[in-house]
Every structure is written in C-alpha cells, then in structure tokens.
Design a protein around this motif. Structure first.
Motif, mmCIF file in Angstrom:
data_model
loop_
_atom_site.group_PDB
_atom_site.id
_atom_site.type_symbol
_atom_site.label_atom_id
_atom_site.label_comp_id
_atom_site.label_asym_id
_atom_site.label_seq_id
_atom_site.Cartn_x
_atom_site.Cartn_y
_atom_site.Cartn_z
ATOM 1 N N GLY A 1 0.797 -1.219 0.000
ATOM 2 C CA GLY A 1 0.000 0.000 0.000
ATOM 3 C C GLY A 1 0.828 1.266 0.000
ATOM 4 N N ALA A 2 0.719 2.055 1.042
ATOM 5 C CA ALA A 2 1.370 3.356 1.104
ATOM 6 C C ALA A 2 2.874 3.211 1.305
ATOM 7 N N PRO A 3 3.651 4.264 0.922
ATOM 8 C CA PRO A 3 5.100 4.230 1.176
ATOM 9 C C PRO A 3 5.427 4.001 2.646
ATOM 10 N N SER A 4 4.561 4.475 3.542
ATOM 11 C CA SER A 4 4.818 4.276 4.965
ATOM 12 C C SER A 4 4.821 2.798 5.332
ATOM 13 N N ASP A 5 4.073 1.971 4.578
ATOM 14 C CA ASP A 5 4.086 0.527 4.828
ATOM 15 C C ASP A 5 5.476 -0.050 4.556
ATOM 16 N N ARG A 6 6.062 0.385 3.450
ATOM 17 C CA ARG A 6 7.389 -0.113 3.100
ATOM 18 C C ARG A 6 8.445 0.414 4.067
ATOM 19 N N LEU A 7 8.284 1.648 4.500
ATOM 20 C CA LEU A 7 9.195 2.204 5.491
ATOM 21 C C LEU A 7 9.081 1.437 6.808
ATOM 22 N N GLY A 8 7.855 1.103 7.181
ATOM 23 C CA GLY A 8 7.649 0.306 8.388
ATOM 24 C C GLY A 8 8.250 -1.079 8.262
ATOM 25 N N ALA A 9 8.191 -1.650 7.053
ATOM 26 C CA ALA A 9 8.777 -2.973 6.831
ATOM 27 C C ALA A 9 10.288 -2.933 7.016
ATOM 28 N N LEU A 10 10.942 -1.877 6.489
ATOM 29 C CA LEU A 10 12.391 -1.763 6.666
ATOM 30 C C LEU A 10 12.736 -1.557 8.136
ATOM 31 N N ALA A 11 11.912 -0.806 8.859
ATOM 32 C CA ALA A 11 12.146 -0.591 10.287
ATOM 33 C C ALA A 11 12.062 -1.911 11.060
ATOM 34 N N ARG A 12 11.103 -2.767 10.684
ATOM 35 C CA ARG A 12 10.988 -4.068 11.361
ATOM 36 C C ARG A 12 12.196 -4.951 11.054
ATOM 37 N N ILE A 13 12.662 -4.922 9.816
ATOM 38 C CA ILE A 13 13.857 -5.691 9.439
ATOM 39 C C ILE A 13 15.071 -5.167 10.208
ATOM 40 N N HIS A 14 15.178 -3.854 10.295
ATOM 41 C CA HIS A 14 16.250 -3.204 11.051
ATOM 42 C C HIS A 14 16.247 -3.684 12.504
ATOM 43 N N ARG A 15 15.080 -3.762 13.096
ATOM 44 C CA ARG A 15 14.957 -4.187 14.496
ATOM 45 C C ARG A 15 15.412 -5.644 14.660
ATOM 46 N N GLN A 16 15.022 -6.509 13.732
ATOM 47 C CA GLN A 16 15.401 -7.921 13.822
ATOM 48 C C GLN A 16 16.901 -8.117 13.614
ATOM 49 N N LEU A 17 17.472 -7.393 12.663
ATOM 50 C CA LEU A 17 18.889 -7.577 12.367
ATOM 51 C C LEU A 17 19.776 -7.020 13.478
ATOM 52 N N LEU A 18 19.300 -5.988 14.160
ATOM 53 C CA LEU A 18 20.069 -5.465 15.282
ATOM 54 C C LEU A 18 20.296 -6.547 16.329
ATOM 55 N N GLN A 19 19.300 -7.373 16.540
ATOM 56 C CA GLN A 19 19.428 -8.451 17.518
ATOM 57 C C GLN A 19 20.494 -9.461 17.111
ATOM 58 N N LEU A 20 20.749 -9.578 15.806
ATOM 59 C CA LEU A 20 21.745 -10.532 15.325
ATOM 60 C C LEU A 20 23.167 -10.022 15.482
ATOM 61 N N VAL A 21 23.354 -8.713 15.391
ATOM 62 C CA VAL A 21 24.718 -8.186 15.349
ATOM 63 C C VAL A 21 25.139 -7.450 16.611
ATOM 64 N N ASN A 22 24.217 -7.182 17.521
ATOM 65 C CA ASN A 22 24.523 -6.233 18.593
ATOM 66 C C ASN A 22 25.156 -6.835 19.831
ATOM 67 N N ASP A 23 25.014 -8.106 20.076
ATOM 68 C CA ASP A 23 25.603 -8.744 21.256
ATOM 69 C C ASP A 23 25.202 -8.046 22.560
ATOM 70 N N ALA A 24 23.949 -7.608 22.627
ATOM 71 C CA ALA A 24 23.403 -6.993 23.846
ATOM 72 C C ALA A 24 24.182 -5.759 24.289
ATOM 73 N N ASP A 25 24.775 -5.031 23.351
ATOM 74 C CA ASP A 25 25.469 -3.783 23.681
ATOM 75 C C ASP A 25 24.420 -2.713 23.990
ATOM 76 N N PRO A 26 24.365 -2.209 25.217
ATOM 77 C CA PRO A 26 23.313 -1.251 25.578
ATOM 78 C C PRO A 26 23.475 0.111 24.912
#
Length: 375
Positions: free
Chosen positions: A257-282
């Motif tokens: 649908g709207a561009p905001s949907d795609r932006l939200g999708a990238l934000a969700r991917i960003h959130r998931q990938l952070l968990q893979l690379v961050n090693d719980a760095d606060p």
C-alpha cells in the motif's frame, strides 16, 4: 555450507571454463618476479559469480618486504586480463592479528574500526577480504580460518549502512521526496541482504553481486539464512522496485500500500537484524538516532535550488549550518514528527557531509578508537 569445497569447486569450474590451468597463472606470476611467492586466486572466480569478462585476480604472498605502495601488475594473456598483486607475508599476518582483535569488539567499535581500517593498515580491506576466500593451486583456502571474524566485522558495517538508509528514508518521506525515499529503501534492503549473507559466512562487500548471491544462496543452502527474514527482505525489495516502476506487486507478506508501509517494513527488518549483530550492547537500540556535525567544515556540497551557500576567504562553499536548527528528536521515531522544512534541511546536511548519522559517531575520534581496539 561447506565453504572449502564451495570455493574449490568454483575455482575448478572457472579455470576449466576459461581453458587455463593454475600452473599457467603461476608462470605469469613468476615472470613478474614472484616465483617463490605463494599464489592465491581471489575475487569473483572463487565465489562462483565470475562472468566471461571477469578479471583473474591473483595475490602473491612474498616472504620478503613489499612496498605498501606497490601497484598491481596488469597482464593480458591469451584473451584473459590478469591482475597480480604482491603482499608481504609479515604484513598479512599483522593485519589478521589486528582483525581478530577488532572482531571481539562491541558493534560500534567493530564499525568504527572497519571504517578507519585503510587509514592505519598496510593491507587494505578490499584485499584482506579477498585473502580470506583466496584459493591456492592445491585447492586450499589458507585464510578461511578468519571467516568468522570477517563475517562479524562486515556485518556490523552492513547494519550501519541499513541504519543510515532507514534514517534518510524517514527524512525523505517527511521532506516530500518520495523517489529519494524509495532509493534509500532499496539501499537499505541491499544492506540487509549483505548483512545476512555475511552472517552466514559468505562475505563479499562489492554490492554489484549482492542480488545474484541472494538468489544463489536459496538454491545452494536453503537453510543458511532465516526463512522469515529472507522472505520479508525479498518481498520488500520487489515491492519497492515495482512501486518505483509503477507496476503493482501483490505477492508477499508485506503490504504494497502506502510508502509508509514499506518504510515500516524496513524498520521491522532493522529491528530484527540489530538483535543478530549487537551482542546486547546497551549503547545501541533499534531506535538510536545519531545526528552529529562533521568534525571538519564541509567545503564540497551538492548544489540544489533550496540551500543557501556561504563563501569563505579561500573560495570554498558550504551548506548553511544546521547546528542552530530547532531541537532535533532524540530517537528515530521522532523523525516522523519533524516539520517538512526541517527534515529537508537535515537531509541536505547529511547528503553534503556536513552532518553524519553513522553509529560510529557513538565513539570518539579515530585515534581514540584505535587505542580502544588495541587495548
């Protein structure tokens, strides 16, 4: 994936397809004065993605000293373009020792060390990466032992690329630049692909091969990358592409649908990938926003019809400072509420280099980071 066998098989297929033997390559290197050096075939042939016009990139490991300013020798041999580049074995060993130390750092430390690497090491990133996957005449990959370190460091840089593109996509959307927002979304999706490929051990920073490897990995090793992330990133890529071309694409789990949907999708991917690379760095969360003025005055800016320019006595021009802007948001979510004019000004500052939004700015100067990594 069985990487030693993967690399060996790719080299055998490449050499057979080109009708050239490894001994011929050894002879070419010997004629350049590297007869006693250890020879490795690197780059696209070892990854199985070489084209009929791809170069044959060779690295020679020499026991004696090699000038850090040494340039590659270009050879044309029977219709092949061959590049031969020597490195001192001692420099390579020192580089991989520093590389291993860097790999043990937190996300923002890995990132800063990666970005500053070429300024402080004789062996540049481009060639260090090639060495990791380089294959000898015997079919061995002697530096593949550094694969995990390389994956960990490069994944940090890919996450930062994703992070920056997410910020710029948010700003472009607020500033009323939909085409720019789509381009940032595509770049963010590419970074997400490269991150996951790197995490899986297949590191190749050259982005021109990203989509091809992304498609190949599903056939070569279907379980190598999380199926849900693979589906979501692929769907986002197709939907942004089709939206940009004006062709609707209804397949996939992400709304078209709207561009905001795609932006939200990238934000969700960003959130998931952070968990893979961050090693719980606060220090870093999925909502961390870093908008930092450049350490040096920006003298070279992109010209547009919206920015005012100041001229210094030396004749250089720079974008008007955004240091005096109204208070900026403290997190990424706050970008959604910026006035369009403010979003446009911040975006111009980022594009011109006057400001940065890299996560590496969470650390101090390059000198401080080098000291931290060494410690």
């Amino acid at each position: 994936m069985d990487y030693p066998n993967f690399l060996r098989s790719n080299v055998e297929a490449f050499l057979a397809g080109r009708g050239i033997a490894f001994n011929e390559l050894r002879q070419l290197a010997s004629r350049q004065g590297f007869g006693d050096a250890r020879l490795l075939l690197t780059s696209s042939p070892v990854h199985g993605i070489a084209t009929p016009t791809s170069d044959i990139d060779l690295i020679c490991l020499c026991q004696g000293p090699v000038s850090t300013g040494q340039m590659a020798t270009q050879i044309h041999h029977d219709g092949h373009h061959v590049e031969v580049l020597p490195f001192a074995a001692a420099d390579v060993q020192a580089a991989f020792m520093a590389w291993g130390t860097l790999a043990n750092g937190a996300l923002h430390r890995r990132l800063k060390g990666y970005q500053d690497w070429d300024q402080h090491h004789a062996l540049r990133l481009k060639y260090l990466e090639r060495l990791v996957y380089g294959v000898t005449a015997e079919g061995d990959a002697p530096f593949l032992v550094h694969q995990d370190e390389t994956a960990r460091i490069v994944a940090a840089n890919e996450f930062d690329t994703l992070h920056q593109n997410l910020i710029c996509a948010c700003l472009s959307t607020r500033a009323g630049e939909p085409d720019a927002a789509q381009a940032y979304l595509l770049n963010g999706a590419l970074a997400a692909m490269n991150l996951l490929l790197s995490q899986a051990g297949w590191v190749l920073s050259n982005r021109k091969w990203t989509l091809r490897r992304w498609q190949m990995v599903a056939e070569l090793a279907p379980g190598l990358i999380d199926a849900g992330l693979y589906r979501d990133i692929s769907a986002l890529w197709m939907q942004v592409q089709s939206a940009h071309s004006g062709v609707e694409h209804s397949a996939g789990p992400i709304s078209h649908g709207a561009p905001s949907d795609r932006l939200g999708a990238l934000a969700r991917i960003h959130r998931q990938l952070l968990q893979l690379v961050n090693d719980a760095d606060p220090t870093i969360t999925n909502n961390t926003l870093t908008l930092t003025p450049a350490a040096r005055a920006c003298k070279h800016t992109m010209m547009d019809t919206q920015a005012a320019y100041l001229h210094d006595p030396q004749g250089g021009s720079r974008l008007e400072s955004i240091a005096a802007l109204p208070s900026l948001p403290s997190d990424i979510n706050g970008l959604d509420h910026l006035p369009p004019a403010t979003a446009a000004r911040v975006l111009r500052g980022l594009r011109s280099g006057e400001w940065h939004c890299s996560l590496s700015t969470l650390l101090g100067s390059a000198a401080e980071e080098i000291a931290d990594v060494a410690a």
